[in-house]
Design an enzyme around this catalytic site. Structure first.
Site, PDB file in Angstrom:
ATOM      1  N   ASP A  27      21.432  18.437  47.379  1.00  0.00           N
ATOM      2  CA  ASP A  27      20.668  18.600  48.601  1.00  0.00           C
ATOM      3  C   ASP A  27      21.380  17.747  49.666  1.00  0.00           C
ATOM      4  OD1 ASP A  27      18.066  18.794  50.215  1.00  0.00           O
ATOM      5  OD2 ASP A  27      18.229  16.631  49.906  1.00  0.00           O
ATOM      6  N   ASP A  29      20.059  16.432  53.359  1.00  0.00           N
ATOM      7  CA  ASP A  29      19.338  15.358  54.033  1.00  0.00           C
ATOM      8  C   ASP A  29      18.549  14.530  53.015  1.00  0.00           C
ATOM      9  OD1 ASP A  29      18.976  14.515  56.919  1.00  0.00           O
ATOM     10  OD2 ASP A  29      16.922  14.392  56.166  1.00  0.00           O
ATOM     11  N   ASN A  61      18.020  23.216  52.936  1.00  0.00           N
ATOM     12  CA  ASN A  61      17.008  24.057  53.582  1.00  0.00           C
ATOM     13  C   ASN A  61      17.113  24.005  55.101  1.00  0.00           C
ATOM     14  OD1 ASN A  61      15.867  25.160  51.346  1.00  0.00           O
ATOM     15  ND2 ASN A  61      13.949  23.988  51.416  1.00  0.00           N
ATOM     16  N   ASN A  62      18.051  23.216  55.606  1.00  0.00           N
ATOM     17  CA  ASN A  62      18.168  23.132  57.067  1.00  0.00           C
ATOM     18  C   ASN A  62      18.833  24.403  57.578  1.00  0.00           C
ATOM     19  OD1 ASN A  62      18.771  22.551  59.729  1.00  0.00           O
ATOM     20  ND2 ASN A  62      18.925  20.361  59.312  1.00  0.00           N
ATOM     21  N   HIS A 186       9.820  16.960  58.145  1.00  0.00           N
ATOM     22  CA  HIS A 186      11.006  16.175  57.820  1.00  0.00           C
ATOM     23  C   HIS A 186      10.887  14.802  58.432  1.00  0.00           C
ATOM     24  CE1 HIS A 186      12.689  19.809  56.305  1.00  0.00           C
ATOM     25  NE2 HIS A 186      12.336  20.406  57.424  1.00  0.00           N
ATOM     26  N   LYS A 217      15.160  26.669  48.982  1.00  0.00           N
ATOM     27  CA  LYS A 217      14.544  25.956  47.857  1.00  0.00           C
ATOM     28  C   LYS A 217      13.037  25.880  48.081  1.00  0.00           C
ATOM     29  CE  LYS A 217      17.027  22.554  49.258  1.00  0.00           C
ATOM     30  NZ  LYS A 217      17.533  21.185  49.507  1.00  0.00           N
ATOM     31  N   ASP A 243      16.107  14.877  46.885  1.00  0.00           N
ATOM     32  CA  ASP A 243      15.209  13.772  47.239  1.00  0.00           C
ATOM     33  C   ASP A 243      13.764  14.224  47.381  1.00  0.00           C
ATOM     34  OD1 ASP A 243      15.825  15.186  49.710  1.00  0.00           O
ATOM     35  OD2 ASP A 243      14.747  13.558  50.708  1.00  0.00           O
TER      36      ASP A 243
HETATM   37  N1  PLP Z   1      15.168  21.836  58.032  1.00  0.00           N
HETATM   38  C1  PLP Z   1      15.312  21.029  59.101  1.00  0.00           C
HETATM   39  C2  PLP Z   1      15.062  21.575  60.448  1.00  0.00           C
HETATM   40  C3  PLP Z   1      15.695  19.698  58.931  1.00  0.00           C
HETATM   41  O1  PLP Z   1      15.841  18.897  60.001  1.00  0.00           O
HETATM   42  C4  PLP Z   1      15.906  19.210  57.617  1.00  0.00           C
HETATM   43  C5  PLP Z   1      16.304  17.824  57.390  1.00  0.00           C
HETATM   44  O2  PLP Z   1      16.744  17.113  58.263  1.00  0.00           O
HETATM   45  C6  PLP Z   1      15.748  20.083  56.541  1.00  0.00           C
HETATM   46  C7  PLP Z   1      15.374  21.382  56.787  1.00  0.00           C
HETATM   47  C8  PLP Z   1      15.930  19.639  55.124  1.00  0.00           C
HETATM   48  O3  PLP Z   1      17.267  19.676  54.755  1.00  0.00           O
HETATM   49  P1  PLP Z   1      17.672  19.374  53.246  1.00  0.00           P
HETATM   50  O4  PLP Z   1      17.250  20.565  52.424  1.00  0.00           O
HETATM   51  O5  PLP Z   1      19.172  19.217  53.327  1.00  0.00           O
HETATM   52  O6  PLP Z   1      16.982  18.131  52.856  1.00  0.00           O
HETATM   53 CA    CA Z   2      16.455  16.693  51.295  1.00  0.00          CA
END
Ligand code: PLP
Ligand code: CA
Length: 304
Positions: A27, A29, A61-62, A186, A217, A243
């Protein structure tokens, strides 16, 4: 019985786990970075795994950036050996879903950032042009006749009109309802939070009386995308590192992967233990197999 998982591992145990696996899913963030700041040691972990010949992919998921933006972000933060083919974002996977799974004909109405629209366009998916007259209302705006899907993701320019239009398109049962991800919120620095795509999806689920198909996810689809682009991916040889219990650990469980929670992000070990000790067996899919404080704990395993 009932108390499996959540094993906090260190030194030699980490080393044997890393030796046993050949495919690592990270993952982003909360594991690799916090916003624009890399987690200390993460770049070294990633390059060491790659140098050892392990497969490394990123599952985020970003949905706000196209994949090439991630390549430059990785580079900017010191991850100099990450390539486009290693990045699986909810926007990229949404584009693959629309193009290859449902083979959408007609336009897609997108609630999301420009980065999401750009990813769809690169896959050849026509998106409805969104140039709303600021004075337009749902009473007098035009609705396109050929919208075959509504795709909802994080949108920092969300308007009531966009929600209203999407709700109208979803009245047509033939119009698909997709969400890039269902993340509720987030963390930002200073204790602030950002509402996630899930909060916008929830609004549309209420107004349409329908349920969105989630691409990111914890849905298995992202793993299907990975399996179709890397040959011979064996779930038993994979480790999913994340996380957040409700997205990353559940994703790993849904795909039959071993899971690891790192404590640099959203979820705390106490929450994982609560799920583990819960009588509700569905909660057990949220329990990580392993727990580390940070992926920097991998570093000693690369020393000889
Ligand atoms: N979507 C957005 C808009 C975000 O800002 C973030 C985290 O900063 C996420 C999803 C989650 O990302 P990840 O799946 O990498 O934790
Ligand atoms: Ca994450």
């Amino acid at each position: 019985f009932g108390f499996k998982g959540c094993q906090k591992i260190r030194g030699p145990q980490i080393r044997s786990l890393l030796e046993a696996k050949d495919f690592f899913l990270f993952d982003c963030d909360g594991v690799i970075w916090h916003g624009e700041k890399a987690i200390t040691g993460a770049a070294k972990v990633v390059s060491s795994l790659i140098r050892q010949g392990k497969n490394v992919v990123f599952v985020t998921n970003n949905c706000t950036r196209p994949r090439e933006n991630y390549v430059s972000k990785f580079y900017r933060l010191g991850f100099t050996d990450v390539m486009l083919e290693q990045i699986f974002s909810s926007s990229y996977c949404s584009a693959l879903y629309l193009r290859d799974v449902v083979k959408v004909r007609g336009q897609v109405f997108v609630i999301g950032c420009d980065g999401l629209r750009r990813e769809l366009q690169e896959a050849g998916i026509p998106c409805l042009e969104e140039a709303d007259d600021p004075d337009a209302t749902i009473y007098d705006c035009a609705l396109a006749p050929d919208v075959k899907a509504v795709l909802v993701g994080h949108d920092d320019k969300l308007t009531f009109l966009k929600l209203a239009k999407a709700s109208c398109y979803l009245k047509d049962p033939e119009c698909l309802f997709l969400a890039t991800d269902n993340d509720p919120w987030h963390p930002l620095s200073g204790g602030r939070i950002l509402p996630g795509s899930g909060s916008l999806t929830a609004a549309l689920e209420v107004s349409s009386g329908r349920k969105a198909t989630v691409i990111g996810k914890p849905s298995r689809f992202m793993f299907e995308c990975i399996s179709s682009q890397f040959s011979g991916v064996d779930p038993a040889q994979c480790l999913m590192v994340g996380d957040r219990l409700e997205t990353d650990m559940l994703f790993g469980s849904n795909c039959g992967l071993d899971t690891m929670l790192t404590l640099t992000g959203v979820s705390q070990i106490e929450e994982a233990q609560e799920y583990r000790n819960s009588d509700l067996t569905t909660n057990h899919s949220l329990v990580p197999d392993y727990v580390v404080d940070t992926i920097a704990d991998f570093l000693p395993a690369f020393e000889e």
